[in-house]
Every structure is written in C-alpha cells, then in structure tokens.
Design an enzyme around this catalytic site. Structure first.
Site, PDB file in Angstrom:
ATOM      1  N   SER A 167      26.600   0.798  -3.929  1.00 18.06           N
ATOM      2  CA  SER A 167      27.809   0.031  -3.319  1.00 18.06           C
ATOM      3  C   SER A 167      27.942  -0.722  -2.684  1.00 18.06           C
ATOM      4  O   SER A 167      28.713  -1.926  -2.941  1.00 18.06           O
ATOM      5  CB  SER A 167      27.700   1.171  -2.545  1.00 18.06           C
ATOM      6  OG  SER A 167      28.487   1.476  -1.440  1.00 18.06           O
ATOM      7  N   GLY A 168      27.159  -1.796  -2.063  1.00 21.17           N
ATOM      8  CA  GLY A 168      27.421  -3.388  -1.500  1.00 21.17           C
ATOM      9  C   GLY A 168      27.932  -3.740  -2.418  1.00 21.17           C
ATOM     10  O   GLY A 168      28.614  -4.472  -3.021  1.00 21.17           O
TER      11      GLY A 168
ATOM     12  N   TRP B 128      28.267  -3.619  -5.610  1.00 18.63           N
ATOM     13  CA  TRP B 128      29.810  -2.934  -5.693  1.00 18.63           C
ATOM     14  C   TRP B 128      31.113  -3.996  -5.786  1.00 18.63           C
ATOM     15  O   TRP B 128      31.995  -4.618  -6.121  1.00 18.63           O
ATOM     16  CB  TRP B 128      30.018  -1.365  -5.987  1.00 18.63           C
ATOM     17  CG  TRP B 128      30.997  -1.297  -6.989  1.00 18.63           C
ATOM     18  CD1 TRP B 128      31.520  -1.007  -8.596  1.00 18.63           C
ATOM     19  CD2 TRP B 128      32.675  -1.211  -6.503  1.00 18.63           C
ATOM     20  NE1 TRP B 128      33.163  -0.077  -7.932  1.00 18.63           N
ATOM     21  CE2 TRP B 128      33.348  -0.909  -7.542  1.00 18.63           C
ATOM     22  CE3 TRP B 128      33.192  -0.889  -4.706  1.00 18.63           C
ATOM     23  CZ2 TRP B 128      34.991  -0.146  -7.145  1.00 18.63           C
ATOM     24  CZ3 TRP B 128      33.986  -0.557  -4.679  1.00 18.63           C
ATOM     25  CH2 TRP B 128      35.219  -0.879  -5.935  1.00 18.63           C
ATOM     26  N   HIS B 129      31.344  -3.849  -4.290  1.00 17.80           N
ATOM     27  CA  HIS B 129      32.020  -4.890  -3.463  1.00 17.80           C
ATOM     28  C   HIS B 129      31.920  -6.967  -3.811  1.00 17.80           C
ATOM     29  O   HIS B 129      33.161  -6.959  -3.696  1.00 17.80           O
ATOM     30  CB  HIS B 129      31.857  -4.665  -1.990  1.00 17.80           C
ATOM     31  CG  HIS B 129      32.308  -3.104  -2.012  1.00 17.80           C
ATOM     32  ND1 HIS B 129      31.209  -2.029  -1.594  1.00 17.80           N
ATOM     33  CD2 HIS B 129      33.309  -2.803  -0.781  1.00 17.80           C
ATOM     34  CE1 HIS B 129      32.124  -1.020  -0.960  1.00 17.80           C
ATOM     35  NE2 HIS B 129      32.813  -1.546  -0.863  1.00 17.80           N
ATOM     36  N   GLY B 130      30.881  -6.846  -4.243  1.00 17.43           N
ATOM     37  CA  GLY B 130      31.107  -8.310  -4.810  1.00 17.43           C
ATOM     38  C   GLY B 130      29.598  -8.975  -5.359  1.00 17.43           C
ATOM     39  O   GLY B 130      28.493  -8.808  -5.174  1.00 17.43           O
TER      40      GLY B 130
END
Length: 396
Positions: free
Chosen positions: A241-242, A244-246
């Site tokens: 998830s982390g 995926w953000h950048g």
C-alpha cells in the site's frame, strides 16, 4: 498474461527509475561503479487507478464473480470513467458496470445531493487542502530553522492537507457522478475520528484498502492461517500500500510504520473492536474515547511525516528536531495572524465533520443549512488568504 501486462505498464512508467536508481546505489555501495539508464518519460495521469480497475475486472471474471463484458464501449467507460480517473475511488466492475449498462433518468433529489457533495469536496480541496499545503510546505522546506511547536503544526497541517486532497476529490467525484445517476463507492468515512489504527484503515481510502484486502490479502491466505501468516500478510499489505502511493523509500517506511501500529491490535485480537461510528456522551468513558481518538490522530501525523518528507533521513531529522529543539516560546513574525486564521478554519472544519459523521451524505441532516452556508462562506473567505503566499515561512 493480463495481470502481467497491467502491472508491467505500471512498473515501467511509475517504478522503473526507482528500481534502477536503488540497484545502482546498492552496487555503488559495495564498490561496483554503475551508471543506471533512466527513462525520461511522463507518468500518465491516474495510471495507478485505472490499472487497478482493469486488474479487478479480470480477476473478478477469473473468479466467476462477473461475466466478461461484450460491449467495448461500456468496458472502456468503466476503465476510464473521468470523475474518478485521477484520484479514485477505485471502482469494481461488479458495482459500476451494471449502472453503466442500464438506462438512467434524471433524478432531481439525487442531483441536488450531488451538487452539495461536490461543493463540500471543493471546500475540502481548495479551502482546506490548498491552504494547509502552503503552511505545510513552508515548514517542511525550512524544518531545520523551526522550533518544536512549528514542526508539530507542520505535521498537523499536512495531515489535513492530504485528507482534504484525497477525500475532497472523492467527494467531488461522487457528487459529479450523482448528476449522471451513478453511485460510486464511498472512499472516506471520517478517518480522523478513529479510535485505533485498525478503524482508521477501515475509514481511510476505503476503496484502496478493500481492494488490497480482496485481491491480495485474502489470496495470500488472509486470516485463515496461524498468527504467523496473519502477521506476514498484514506487513505485505501495508508495504505494498505504501509503495502504491509513490516510488520512494519514504512511502515504504510509511507503510511499515502503519504495519507496526497495527501489529499490537492483531496480536491482541482487537483489530475489530471499534466497528461502529464513535459517539461521545457525558460520562467518563467519553474521556477515554476522546483520548484514543487524539492518540490515533497523533500517531497518523507522525507517520505522515515520512509520507511528506523527500527522504527517510529528512523525516528522521524532522522528528529529531521536534524532540530536541523543544522551544515553545512565541516568536511571531509579521504574518502571524494567518496562523490563527488557519487554525480557526481547521477547527471549524473539524466541528462540521464531527456533526456530519453519522450521516451518509457529507451535507445532510440536522445541520445541512449551516454546513451549506459554511461552504459558501469558506469559499468567499479565500480572499482573506490572497496574500499568504508572499512570505516564505513562519514560526511560533
């Protein structure tokens, strides 16, 4: 093949340079001189969102949740539906495609709700997020010259900035879609009123959290195995998830911190303790509930520092500055009045959000008139902030 192609596009456009640079740095660290070949390409707008749209569609067909769509126009509309293209929510084919395929009639009441929700999302984005961004950027860009209170406020301002950005855009997407007679998935459910991190993640970016749950966590075994499998899957979900953000180690660190936050709740089997919406009453238990809300918010702010920082070292230095400087004396500069105006604006926003938390729609219920007036007044009040960009930074 479809999953590979979708993730391949995402990997090349968003993550290739990150992996190439990281590998080069690792090789240079052991004495092997390398010069990575980096791609000078533009990242397509919304690629993470429509990639996940496409993945969910294919996986749902594979799992026989839906049948393959034979109308290419309907499928293309599902993948590239413009209100949610840039920042979500991440829609499922099982939810959006059936609405696309049926004939819709204009519903005045739904359209009115959509206009209200779009307006409230506009306030979140323009009034809250963009205003907080100016202060947060000034503080993070000059953190080494800031005292503890200013750094704490910088983290709080960024917390409201990112919430106003993400949830504001989602509200605008949901409101706009109601004008077309289409209901999108709810994406934010007042996450800053959560009593623990598990509840926070059930209320923050709901479409993304549920996507990872259904298409990654459960296929990995979910919670069906032993505690070791639960811990492994939880850390995988948060780290992915982390990432995926950048494409930066700071996002991975942010995901790792949230996984560590979540771990005690998982070990104590308390990750589903707070399922209902918080309600405060006039008793001593409400003091404990309020304390847990405040604690969860501060934990989130600490993690947001890594999300906002340009590097892990900068994030660590920022946190170190908070605990080592410890100067809380007032040192007002000529623009100190903007500090009070912004804090008052945030306080008013929190009150409105608190009064709205029981309602399904952001502008509805008992205080709908007051909220609508506040929306219009907040937009008009932007004129009072017209010159806040003139100064570089401020400090308490």
């Amino acid at each position: 093949m479809s999953i590979g192609v979708n993730l391949g596009f995402l990997g090349v456009f968003k993550y290739y340079n990150f992996f190439a640079s990281s590998l080069s740095e690792a090789l240079n660290g052991i004495g092997l001189s390398t010069s990575p070949l980096l791609l000078n390409i533009v990242l397509p707008v919304g690629i993470s969102f429509y990639t996940f749209h496409g993945l969910s569609y294919v996986i749902d067909i594979y799992l026989k949740r839906i049948k393959a769509e034979t109308n290419f126009v309907d499928y293309s509309l599902f993948v590239s539906y413009f209100p949610l293209l840039v920042a979500g929510p991440i829609e499922r084919a099982t939810h959006l495609l059936p609405q696309v395929k049926v004939k819709r009639h204009f519903d005045f009441e739904k359209a009115k709700e959509g206009v209200y929700q779009f307006l409230w999302g506009l306030v979140k984005k323009v009034v809250i997020a963009d205003t907080c961004a100016t202060y947060a950027n000034a503080i993070f860009d000059n953190y080494s010259a800031m005292n503890s209170l200013s750094l704490i406020l910088g983290a709080v301002y960024f917390a409201f900035q990112i919430y106003g950005d993400f949830s504001g855009y989602s509200d605008m997407a949901l409101g706009m879609s109601k004008l077309f007679g289409i209901d999108l998935l709810r994406n934010f459910n007042y996450p800053y009123f959560s009593r623990d991190i598990a509840e926070f993640w059930r209320r923050w970016h709901i479409s993304l959290s549920s996507w990872f749950r259904d298409y990654l966590y459960i296929p990995l075994g979910g919670s069906s195995g032993g505690m070791g499998m639960k811990i492994r899957n939880t850390f995988i979900i948060f780290l992915v998830s982390g990432f995926w953000h950048g494409a930066n180690w700071t996002f991975i660190a942010w995901g790792l911190i949230n996984a560590i936050y979540f771990l005690p709740l998982l070990l104590l089997n308390k990750n589903r303790s707070n399922m209902e919406t918080v309600v405060l009453q006039r008793n001593w238990d409400s003091v404990r509930v309020f304390g847990s809300i405040l604690t969860t918010f501060l934990m989130s702010c600490l993690a947001w520092i890594f999300f906002r920082a340009s590097s892990i070292s900068q994030a660590l230095q920022y946190i170190q500055q908070i605990f080592t400087d410890q100067h809380f004396t007032s040192q007002f500069l000529k623009n100190q009045r903007y500090n009070y105006e912004l804090l008052f604006l945030i306080a008013a926003f929190v009150v409105v959000e608190w009064n709205s938390r029981i309602q399904v729609e952001p502008i509805s219920g008992k205080y709908s008139g007051i909220k609508l007036v506040l929306c219009l007044a907040a937009i008009l009040a932007l004129g009072t902030f017209s010159d806040y960009k003139e100064f570089i930074y401020f400090q308490f």
